[in-house]
Design an enzyme around this catalytic site. Structure first.
Site, short mmCIF file in Angstrom:
data_model
loop_
_atom_site.label_atom_id
_atom_site.label_comp_id
_atom_site.label_asym_id
_atom_site.label_seq_id
_atom_site.Cartn_x
_atom_site.Cartn_y
_atom_site.Cartn_z
CB THR A 118 -0.91 0.01 1.25
OG1 THR A 118 -1.56 1.27 1.38
CG2 THR A 118 -0.10 -0.23 2.52
CG ASP A 119 -1.11 4.94 -1.08
OD1 ASP A 119 -1.69 4.25 -0.22
OD2 ASP A 119 -1.67 5.84 -1.72
CD GLU A 120 -3.45 3.61 4.30
OE1 GLU A 120 -3.39 3.81 5.53
OE2 GLU A 120 -4.46 3.13 3.74
CE1 TYR A 160 -3.00 -2.30 5.67
CE2 TYR A 160 -3.50 0.04 5.40
CZ TYR A 160 -3.27 -1.21 4.85
OH TYR A 160 -3.28 -1.37 3.49
CE LYS A 198 0.29 -4.67 3.01
NZ LYS A 198 0.11 -6.05 2.45
#
Length: 332
Positions: free
Chosen positions: A121-123, A148, A152
Site C-alpha cells: 500500500t501507499d500508506e 496497519y 505493511k
C-alpha cells in the site's frame, strides 16, 4: 506459468484480481482465504471449476502454505488486515497476518523457488501535505503512521530482505486507495454508497479535506497482472491512476450521482493519526511495462461502482447492520 496461488482470494482486491485473471488468461487459480469478516466466498461465485479452486485456510499455517506453494508457479499475496480503524482498536491481528503471514509465505516460496508477488500500500510512505506538489515514488522514505501501515511496511521489508539474502524471486507493488465491486461496506466509498441507498446521511472525519489517490480495482488487477508477467525481479512498482480527490469531494460526487443534495452529509470527530494526503507517481510502471488504467476518469469509475452496489444488495446487505453497529459502538 500455468498455475497461481492467490492469498486473500475472497477479499475485495483478491477476488477482483481472480475475476480479471479468469477473464483475460488461461491460468489455473487457487484461492486461499481464512474467511474472516472481510472475506466473502460469494465474491467468487460462478467461476469455472476446471480452472479455479478455493481453499479455506490461514496464511500463518506453515504446513498448509508449504503444500499449496509446492503446487503452483507463482504466489500473488493479497491477504492482509487492512482497515486503519480496526488496527487502532486491536493491532494484534495486523501483526499476525501482515508480518507472520508474509514471513510464512516467503519461506515457502524460497523453499520451492516459486515466483512471488507482494501486494502493499501507499500508506507505508506516511502522508503528504495538502499543498505539497510531490508524489510518492519507489524511492520515497517509509513513514508509516498506524499499526496497519507499520505492519505493511514491515512485510515489504521482509520481502526485500529475502530477495537480497536468499534470492527470492519476488516483486512488490504499492497501490493507492482502491474502489469498485465487492468492497466491504466498512470501507469509505461503499459505506457512503450504502448509507445513501439506506436513506442515511454520509459522515466524514474531520473537515473532509483529507485526500486519497483513488484507483478502480480493475486497474489495480491489470497492473498486478502486468508486473507478474513482465516485472523485473527485485523491483518495486507503484500503482496509481492520477485519481487524487478529497473525501469531501468524493462524498459530494456520490450524492450528486445518486440524486441527492451534495451538501447532505455530516462532519464527525477526526480519527487519531488521520493521514492528510496520498499521491502516487506510477510513471515507472507505465514506462517499463506499458500499463495504462482503463478507468482514468474517476467520475466514470465511481458511477460504475454505484451501479454495482445498487444491483447487488444481496451481496452487501448481510454486512451492513453489523458494520454500522460496530461504528456506533466506537462513537462514529
Amino acid at each position: 506459468m500455468q498455475r497461481i496461488l492467490v492469498t486473500g482470494g475472497a477479499g475485495f482486491i483478491g477476488c477482483n484480481f481472480i475475476h480479471y485473471i479468469m477473464e483475460h488468461t488461461g491460468l489455473h487459480v487457487t484461492a486461499l482465504d481464512k474467511l474472516t469478516y472481510a472475506g466473502n466466498i460469494e465474491s467468487l461465485a460462478g467461476l469455472p471449476p476446471e480452472r479455479f479452486e478455493f481453499v479455506q485456510g490461514d496464511i500463518c499455517d506453515a504446513p498448509l502454505v508449504d503444500r499449496m506453494t509446492a503446487g503452483v508457479d507463482a504466489v500473488v499475496h493479497f491477504a492482509a488486515e487492512s482497515h486503519n480503524d480496526n488496527s487502532l482498536q486491536d493491532p494484534r491481528p495486523f501483526v499476525d497476518t501482515n508480518l507472520v503471514g508474509t514471513f510464512t509465505l516467503i519461506e515457502a516460496a524460497r523453499k520451492h523457488s516459486t515466483r512471488f508477488h507482494h501486494i502493499s500500500t501507499d500508506e507505508v510512505y506516511g502522508d503528504l501535505a495538502l499543498e505539497d506538489p510531490q508524489r510518492f515514488t519507489e524511492s520515497s522514505v517509509y513513514r508509516p503512521t498506524s499499526p496497519y501501515s507499520a505492519t505493511k511496511a514491515g512485510s515489504d521489508m521482509l520481502v526485500r530482505a529475502w530477495v537480497r539474502s536468499f534470492g527470492l524471486q519476488a516483486t512488490i507493488s504499492n497501490c493507492s486507495n482502491n474502489y469498485g465491486p465487492y468492497q466491504h461496506v466498512e470501507k469509505f466509498i461503499p459505506r457512503q454508497i450504502t448509507n445513501i441507498l439506506d436513506g442515511n446521511r454520509p459522515r466524514l472525519y474531520g473537515n473532509g479535506h483529507n485526500v486519497r489517490d483513488w484507483i478502480h480495482v480493475e486497474d489495480h488487477s491489470s497492473a498486478v497482472a502486468a508486473i507478474l508477467e513482465r516485472g523485473r525481479i527485485g523491483e518495486t512498482y507503484l500503482i496509481g491512476a492520477d485519481g487524487e480527490q478529497s473525501n469531501r469531494v468524493v462524498v459530494e460526487k456520490l450524492l450528486r450521482q445518486m440524486g441527492q443534495s451534495p451538501e447532505a452529509y455530516d462532519l464527525v470527530t477526526d480519527r487519531p493519526g488521520h493521514d492528510l494526503r496520498y499521491a502516487i507517481d506510477s510513471s515507472k510502471l507505465r514506462k517499463e511495462l506499458g500499463w495504462v488504467p482503463r478507468f482514468a476518469d474517476f467520475d466514470a469509475g465511481l458511477a460504475d461502482t454505484v451501479r454495482w452496489y445498487q444491483d447487488n444488495e444481496a451481496w452487501w446487505r448481510p454486512q451492513k447492520a453489523a458494520t454500522e453497529t460496530k461504528y456506533a459502538g466506537q462513537g462514529h
